[in-house]
Design an enzyme around this catalytic site. Sequence first.
Site, PDB file in Angstrom:
ATOM      1  N   ASP A  96       0.855  -1.200   0.000  1.00 41.51           N
ATOM      2  CA  ASP A  96       0.000   0.000   0.000  1.00 41.51           C
ATOM      3  C   ASP A  96       0.890   1.249   0.000  1.00 41.51           C
ATOM      4  OD1 ASP A  96       0.765  -0.648   2.703  1.00 41.51           O
ATOM      5  OD2 ASP A  96      -0.637   0.842   3.417  1.00 41.51           O
ATOM      6  N   HIS A 115       1.781  -8.959  -3.524  1.00 42.94           N
ATOM      7  CA  HIS A 115       0.766  -7.926  -3.295  1.00 42.94           C
ATOM      8  C   HIS A 115       1.515  -6.610  -3.132  1.00 42.94           C
ATOM      9  CE1 HIS A 115      -3.147  -6.358  -2.169  1.00 42.94           C
ATOM     10  NE2 HIS A 115      -2.502  -5.616  -1.288  1.00 42.94           N
ATOM     11  N   ASP A 125       0.929 -17.478  -4.079  1.00 39.92           N
ATOM     12  CA  ASP A 125       1.679 -16.514  -4.906  1.00 39.92           C
ATOM     13  C   ASP A 125       0.721 -15.850  -5.880  1.00 39.92           C
ATOM     14  OD1 ASP A 125       3.507 -14.981  -6.191  1.00 39.92           O
ATOM     15  OD2 ASP A 125       4.554 -16.620  -7.192  1.00 39.92           O
ATOM     16  N   GLU A 183       2.195 -10.143   0.495  1.00 40.18           N
ATOM     17  CA  GLU A 183       2.504  -8.710   0.411  1.00 40.18           C
ATOM     18  C   GLU A 183       4.015  -8.534   0.619  1.00 40.18           C
ATOM     19  OE1 GLU A 183      -0.157  -6.156   2.567  1.00 40.18           O
ATOM     20  OE2 GLU A 183       0.811  -4.341   1.826  1.00 40.18           O
TER      21      GLU A 183
END
Length: 597
Positions: free
Chosen positions: A207, A520, A566, A575
């Site tokens: 993020d 991620h 994965d 992530e």
Amino acid sequence: MPFIFFAPARLARIIAAISLSSFLVACGNSSDSDNSSSISAAANSGTNTGLIKINQLGFLPESAKLAVVPGVAASSFTLLKAGSDTEVFSGALSVAAIWDASGENVKLADFSSVKTPGDYQLRVEGVADSHIFSIAPDVYSALNAASIKAFYFNRSGIELLPEFAGKFARPLGHPDTNVLIHPSAASDARPAGTLVASPKGWYDAGDYNKYIVNSGISTYTLLAAYEHFPEIFNNQNLVIPESGNALPDLLDEALWNLEWMLTMQDPNDGGVYHKLTNKNFDGTVMPHQATSERYLVQKTTAATLDFAAVMAVASRVFAPYETQLPGLSAKMLAAAESAWAWANTNPAVIYQQPADVFTGQYGDKTLADEFAWAAAELYISTQKEGYYTALKPTNVFNSVPSWGDVHGLAWVSLAHHRNKLTSVADQALIANRINTLADKLIAAWLVSPYKVSMESNNFVWGSNSTALNQAMMLLQAYRLNGKREYLDASQSLLDYVLGRNATDTSFVTGFGERSTLHPHHRPSEADGIPEPIPGFIAGGPQPGQQDKSDCQAVYPSNLAAKSYLDNYCSYASNEIAINWNAPLVYVSAALQALTPK
Ligand code: 9MR
């Protein structure tokens, strides 16, 4: 333009490995079904026996060298020159045993005595040949450089130019020059809606938000790597914008985040905001396409103490650069001391996620460890004994560090600086704390069928960082007393993340024949480039599967050490995060520095 810090031969192998892995995933090799990349004649019998699990990158000549082999009937193994039938070594396999964390019945192959540089494969009757791996004196150099460069790729507030980022170049995202004070952070001097500049720093993870608590341990771990092994970093060229200036590139990279952290302190009172964030997570877009408003949210005691600790460390690490960075070291120490003062006046301000904010929390409710860590670093940097007293050392135990538990970082720093401490420091206690934790890890390592100290309950969110932080703590004991088993148990943990694990995956993007392909990580997913940005370590297996409802792909297993997907959807196992990359930087440098030549 390729990453010019990779030697051309190594780059060619990485590219070949990525292509091979992509092909295998397309063929369905991302499940438990245990196909193989290189099927030997012996194994080509149609029986699904499982795979040889090995550090896919390889070993230093003097490293301990182990592979995990399925519990087949064979009682011996051979080591071959890669891609040939030429035997260079043979040895006996251990007796089979079941690893609880993965439910696998496995044997161990030990070929530590092979020290000649080269490319090799392991062969066992009835099983596919292992991945190709190397023995080489510089086997971890490119890995270490890429694991630091990953931080550059996660920089906020800068355009990544092609001369540094190659094909992963991208426009500037999240300038953060005008962020809003959230109502949770409002004060008389800075009421809600006040605009503050808080640029630079690293995105936390997949993020695009920036969180002080997690920045604390991550930045510390990089600075500790530098304090402990400057020789590894002093001449390293990461090909970042600052390369070639008077500072080692690792310190330039750390400074990018430290400069941001300094802006997170309220100059009016010394308290530190918990995070700089959107209200909601961004979609899967590139940084410059994510333009939601950003906020500084609530000052907390945890953030303020983590800040104090890191600024105290940074003040001593940057002190030799007074000419280049006039006043910086003193500014950092003053920031650390005013943060410490705020925390002592506000000793229990726990993070409370506001009702309109939905991003990561890092909501630590136990603060004794943050107090201890900040006190230890302030003591080391200032030599003021009041900080040592505040540390209450006899109450502080040692543990494998994580963002929520930083006790161990106090002991790491005290042990490293033991010869420079004042007489108030209890040297026997420092050694005892380091050795006691390492001995617990050694006990687990000795009886593990995989010969790794990771046990079932260690498979938490970000388990790969647990493995690497265990390695970092074992290495502190090795640095204190030189007992070889501490080094070997640490090597086993690097082996673990590079492929000697139950998923047959090297969890570092771009490294190893079968490495993580779909982390991620928003830029890796949104950039339209098939392979992920290299040098990032995935969180790793853990049975919580908190992302199950967001994933159409199915986890291959519920077993702790196999519960890994994965797939981009898997924020709970796949992530990337700065606090997971930082111990990879530490351990890959430390093994290079400490393994006998
Ligand atoms: O690493 C964090 C892990 O320990 C927590 O269990 C998890 C859920 O709260 O959050 C992890 O941290 C995430 C953070 O909150 C937001 N950025 C991504 C981090 C890694 O997943």
